[in-house]
Design a protein around this motif. Sequence first.
Motif, PDB file in Angstrom:
ATOM      1  N   ALA A 100     -26.623 -22.212  14.235  1.00  0.00           N
ATOM      2  CA  ALA A 100     -25.957 -20.940  14.891  1.00  0.00           C
ATOM      3  C   ALA A 100     -25.952 -21.167  16.335  1.00  0.00           C
ATOM      4  O   ALA A 100     -25.498 -20.035  17.028  1.00  0.00           O
ATOM      5  N   GLY A 145     -26.354 -15.659  -0.595  1.00  0.00           N
ATOM      6  CA  GLY A 145     -25.341 -15.125  -1.451  1.00  0.00           C
ATOM      7  C   GLY A 145     -25.093 -13.786  -0.719  1.00  0.00           C
ATOM      8  O   GLY A 145     -24.927 -13.760   0.096  1.00  0.00           O
ATOM      9  N   LYS A 146     -24.467 -12.899  -1.735  1.00  0.00           N
ATOM     10  CA  LYS A 146     -24.152 -11.675  -1.146  1.00  0.00           C
ATOM     11  C   LYS A 146     -25.356 -10.559  -0.760  1.00  0.00           C
ATOM     12  O   LYS A 146     -25.453  -9.701  -1.361  1.00  0.00           O
ATOM     13  N   MET A 148     -25.369 -12.114  -6.456  1.00  0.00           N
ATOM     14  CA  MET A 148     -23.908 -12.048  -6.775  1.00  0.00           C
ATOM     15  C   MET A 148     -23.491 -10.764  -6.960  1.00  0.00           C
ATOM     16  O   MET A 148     -24.246  -9.738  -7.494  1.00  0.00           O
ATOM     17  N   THR A 197     -17.695 -11.527  -7.902  1.00  0.00           N
ATOM     18  CA  THR A 197     -18.364 -12.954  -8.339  1.00  0.00           C
ATOM     19  C   THR A 197     -17.926 -13.132  -9.550  1.00  0.00           C
ATOM     20  O   THR A 197     -18.464 -12.132 -10.565  1.00  0.00           O
ATOM     21  N   ASP A 203     -16.834 -18.303 -13.544  1.00  0.00           N
ATOM     22  CA  ASP A 203     -16.730 -19.479 -12.520  1.00  0.00           C
ATOM     23  C   ASP A 203     -17.843 -19.759 -12.207  1.00  0.00           C
ATOM     24  O   ASP A 203     -17.867 -21.056 -11.912  1.00  0.00           O
ATOM     25  N   ARG A 224     -19.019 -22.278 -14.534  1.00  0.00           N
ATOM     26  CA  ARG A 224     -18.126 -23.482 -14.529  1.00  0.00           C
ATOM     27  C   ARG A 224     -18.385 -24.254 -13.360  1.00  0.00           C
ATOM     28  O   ARG A 224     -18.710 -25.535 -13.414  1.00  0.00           O
ATOM     29  N   PHE A 225     -19.007 -23.496 -11.997  1.00  0.00           N
ATOM     30  CA  PHE A 225     -19.594 -24.169 -11.011  1.00  0.00           C
ATOM     31  C   PHE A 225     -20.536 -24.895 -11.084  1.00  0.00           C
ATOM     32  O   PHE A 225     -20.826 -26.173 -10.770  1.00  0.00           O
ATOM     33  N   CYS A 263      -1.527 -20.156  -5.667  1.00  0.00           N
ATOM     34  CA  CYS A 263      -2.549 -21.493  -4.875  1.00  0.00           C
ATOM     35  C   CYS A 263      -3.308 -20.819  -3.953  1.00  0.00           C
ATOM     36  O   CYS A 263      -4.507 -21.460  -3.571  1.00  0.00           O
ATOM     37  N   GLY A 264      -3.008 -19.614  -3.432  1.00  0.00           N
ATOM     38  CA  GLY A 264      -3.950 -18.834  -2.515  1.00  0.00           C
ATOM     39  C   GLY A 264      -3.880 -19.292  -1.209  1.00  0.00           C
ATOM     40  O   GLY A 264      -4.626 -18.917  -0.284  1.00  0.00           O
ATOM     41  N   LYS A 265      -2.815 -20.216  -0.584  1.00  0.00           N
ATOM     42  CA  LYS A 265      -2.921 -20.811   0.530  1.00  0.00           C
ATOM     43  C   LYS A 265      -2.502 -19.869   1.676  1.00  0.00           C
ATOM     44  O   LYS A 265      -2.905 -19.730   2.694  1.00  0.00           O
ATOM     45  N   THR A 287      -5.499 -18.107   3.269  1.00  0.00           N
ATOM     46  CA  THR A 287      -6.079 -18.708   4.378  1.00  0.00           C
ATOM     47  C   THR A 287      -5.206 -18.865   5.618  1.00  0.00           C
ATOM     48  O   THR A 287      -6.107 -18.804   6.836  1.00  0.00           O
ATOM     49  N   VAL A 288      -4.025 -18.473   5.765  1.00  0.00           N
ATOM     50  CA  VAL A 288      -3.411 -18.317   7.064  1.00  0.00           C
ATOM     51  C   VAL A 288      -3.242 -17.128   7.637  1.00  0.00           C
ATOM     52  O   VAL A 288      -3.178 -16.861   8.890  1.00  0.00           O
ATOM     53  N   CYS A 289      -3.258 -15.987   6.693  1.00  0.00           N
ATOM     54  CA  CYS A 289      -3.285 -14.706   7.125  1.00  0.00           C
ATOM     55  C   CYS A 289      -4.332 -14.465   8.088  1.00  0.00           C
ATOM     56  O   CYS A 289      -5.415 -14.469   7.711  1.00  0.00           O
ATOM     57  N   THR A 290      -3.975 -13.834   9.409  1.00  0.00           N
ATOM     58  CA  THR A 290      -5.047 -13.541  10.290  1.00  0.00           C
ATOM     59  C   THR A 290      -5.460 -12.074  10.196  1.00  0.00           C
ATOM     60  O   THR A 290      -6.456 -11.604  10.931  1.00  0.00           O
ATOM     61  N   ALA A 335     -24.532 -20.771  -2.831  1.00  0.00           N
ATOM     62  CA  ALA A 335     -24.298 -19.587  -1.787  1.00  0.00           C
ATOM     63  C   ALA A 335     -22.965 -19.655  -1.170  1.00  0.00           C
ATOM     64  O   ALA A 335     -22.238 -18.676  -0.905  1.00  0.00           O
ATOM     65  N   GLN A 378      -9.900 -25.830   1.178  1.00  0.00           N
ATOM     66  CA  GLN A 378      -8.396 -25.873   0.874  1.00  0.00           C
ATOM     67  C   GLN A 378      -7.735 -25.874   2.440  1.00  0.00           C
ATOM     68  O   GLN A 378      -6.963 -26.953   2.902  1.00  0.00           O
ATOM     69  N   PRO A 401     -11.267 -19.410   7.653  1.00  0.00           N
ATOM     70  CA  PRO A 401     -10.223 -20.458   7.719  1.00  0.00           C
ATOM     71  C   PRO A 401     -10.042 -20.519   9.368  1.00  0.00           C
ATOM     72  O   PRO A 401      -9.619 -21.676   9.589  1.00  0.00           O
ATOM     73  N   GLN A 402      -9.858 -19.608   9.986  1.00  0.00           N
ATOM     74  CA  GLN A 402      -9.582 -19.813  11.457  1.00  0.00           C
ATOM     75  C   GLN A 402     -10.356 -20.646  12.294  1.00  0.00           C
ATOM     76  O   GLN A 402     -10.074 -21.615  13.023  1.00  0.00           O
ATOM     77  N   ARG A 424     -10.173 -24.300  11.047  1.00  0.00           N
ATOM     78  CA  ARG A 424      -9.016 -24.975  11.603  1.00  0.00           C
ATOM     79  C   ARG A 424      -9.326 -25.440  13.320  1.00  0.00           C
ATOM     80  O   ARG A 424      -9.208 -26.463  13.648  1.00  0.00           O
TER      81      ARG A 424
END
Lengths: 585, 166
Positions: A15, A346-347, A421, A425, A429, A432-433, A570-572, A575-578, B87, B98, B146-147, B150
């Motif tokens: 941190a 976790g959450k 969780m 969650t 999944d 599977r994890f 794909c969910g990509k 990850t780019v949306c700010t 976690a 990704q 993500p930000q 990067r």
Amino acid sequence: MREVLVGLGSCGLAAGGLKVYERFEELLGSGESCVSAAVLKKTGCIGMCHAEVLVEVRDDAHGSVFYGNVSPEKAAAIFESHIKNGRIADEFKFDAVAATTKQKRIALRNSGVINPDNIDEYIARQGYKALEKVLTELTPAEVITTVSESGLRGRGGAGFPTGTKWKFAAASKGDHKYIICNADEGDPGAFMDRSLLESDPHSLLEGMAIAAYAICADTGYIYVRAEYPEAIKHLKHAISQATKRGFLGDNIFGKGFKFNIRLKEGAGAFVCGEETALIASIEGKRGMPRVRPPFPVESGLWGYPTSINNVETFANVAWIILNGPSAFNSLGTEGSKGTKVFALAGKIKNGGLVEVPMGMTLNEVIYDIGGGTTLGGPFKAVQMGGPSGGCIPANLGSTPVDYEQITATGAIMGSGGMVVMGETTCMVDVARFFLSFTQNESCGKCTFCRIGTKRMLEILERICVGNGKEEDIPLLRELGEQIKSSSLCGLGQSAPNPVLTTLRYFLDEYTAHIKDKKCPAKSCLALVDFAIDAEKCIGCGLCIPSCAVGAITGEKKKLHTIDVAMCVRCGKCMTVCTVNAILKR
Amino acid sequence: MIQESCRPEAGAFEKMLWQYRGEPGMLIPMLQASQESYGYVPPDAIERISYVMGIPEAEIYGVITFYKQFRLKPLGRHIVRLCKGTACHVVGAETIGQVISDELNVAPDETTEDGIFTYMVVACLGCCSLAPAMMIDNQTYGRLTPQTTRKLLRQYRRNAAAESAS
């Protein structure tokens, strides 16, 4: 006298604790009037990882005051107000009392209180007094009786009575005997041992020396994960300090008792948490488990009697010797005595390390100590015992922390990972994890574990992408039971647990994936539809080139849209949306 | 082949090799030392260990492939270790993975073309309350988005470029 303590465990360092420490160093060192204003100290982890970087200021006027989420800038403000002017900086104050009142700290008694690199601070808190007591007042048999009476059970997961293990090891004949500390904390989601090693390494060394005296061992090994560089650093330092002071070595306390400790770095294999595999690894071989008997207490490392205990188990030993077995066994339930350290993650709002008396309910741990879930509202399930454990649903939240009662739910006490969780969650999944983890870590010796887990994983993977079949559920159950009954070691015997418990408590989620082709938690990407939130989208155009199939269209500064028919999920774009405008439906 | 190991960086490894010769259970520390010196376990290190310790090469190879820590190929200058503990998984490590793959254009266990980064996925870094987390070399970074991920990777890349330029 004023003291400033900065928490520099792994969490604190991650941190940005070092920057805060350096800032205080500058501040305290620079102003001439402030030279003696306060003493700056490093300390380990106090357990409130969610509020790192955590700084404690101790003085006569205010006692102990905690400041949470401290940055170098906040450090300057705290310095100005509290240290220079003696006024608590209320805006950064962190209430540590609420989180600690329900806890009982035995194994963590010194964590976050002392500087782990300074043996004198450990000695000042009755350190090595227990070792002196056993060497001067008690026979090895009396030490074992004391530990047996305390009811201490192995904290690594299996819960075998520690006193009994030592009794067997003491009774075995051998020219040498060994004590091994299992610090190969491999469970994803557990970090109790790391924190203990970083914050209070001497309590581990003292516990090991007492165990060595009890079973007449002359050498100890600490098998520690190589992924814990901070812990290794502190341990090396602690061993050399303790040896210099004569707490380890050839003539401890001048009583002719010889005990030396060596450090072995693991090389990354989860199965080495299993005791026979761990021994093979110390011997320099592939870490594969073997058939027991003979048990390690009879024939362990290099064929000599060996007692293997977990870090947390050793950390309790000195306290038990000093305070007596009844102080320990007055805490807890019928079969589970004392306290247990849990790594809350976790959450959860207040993630970190907590030590609670056995018998406390899961609800109390999660809501009263952990502060509830991050988003408020109830938790959905809590995962205990890592890949060997299982998911306990919220309606069993009144289950007390007790070896037998946790096992009855299908999970296990485990080493103490507690991952909370929430609604987002997906339990399929999660299963599977964990299975992908154990499948990957299976050493390959037993056929059922090697191939069975692979087949189970394939089934779960196909359910997660919407290709599940109805007969998959009975097949998963059958495979799970077979793997449990036909594997040699704990890894295989417990690998199906996460799948079996989620099947038991969250069957509806499996059915939703298989029949409706929907993921209720909207976590399995292949089973959700993406869309753009009209209110949030600012029309920046960042997502358009990120889409590999060109499913996103829209003009600058206007709402963009996703063509669901073209989208490959794909969910990509997420990850780019700010501005978090990509929605999952 | 044996001559090759007289490279200067082999010093610490060679020293250890002879120091612990004959001591039982030292194979894993030897391999760790080799990895420390070279960044991986090169074929000539296996040969040296086998020669000095008298352990068959096949057995050494068996140990190397059993443990995740050991690598038979050289690593990039910076090692990015993404935590995939429970976690981290629950709070979106998948997305961070990704982003890393996307930013570096490599899959897990691969090294970037310029040799700057090796990307690995690890079971748990033990920083669960700071999830999602990753380690770059020996520095841990928590509460990733993500930000920030990067930004961090670009910063390392810039610094690496500046270093090689100077």
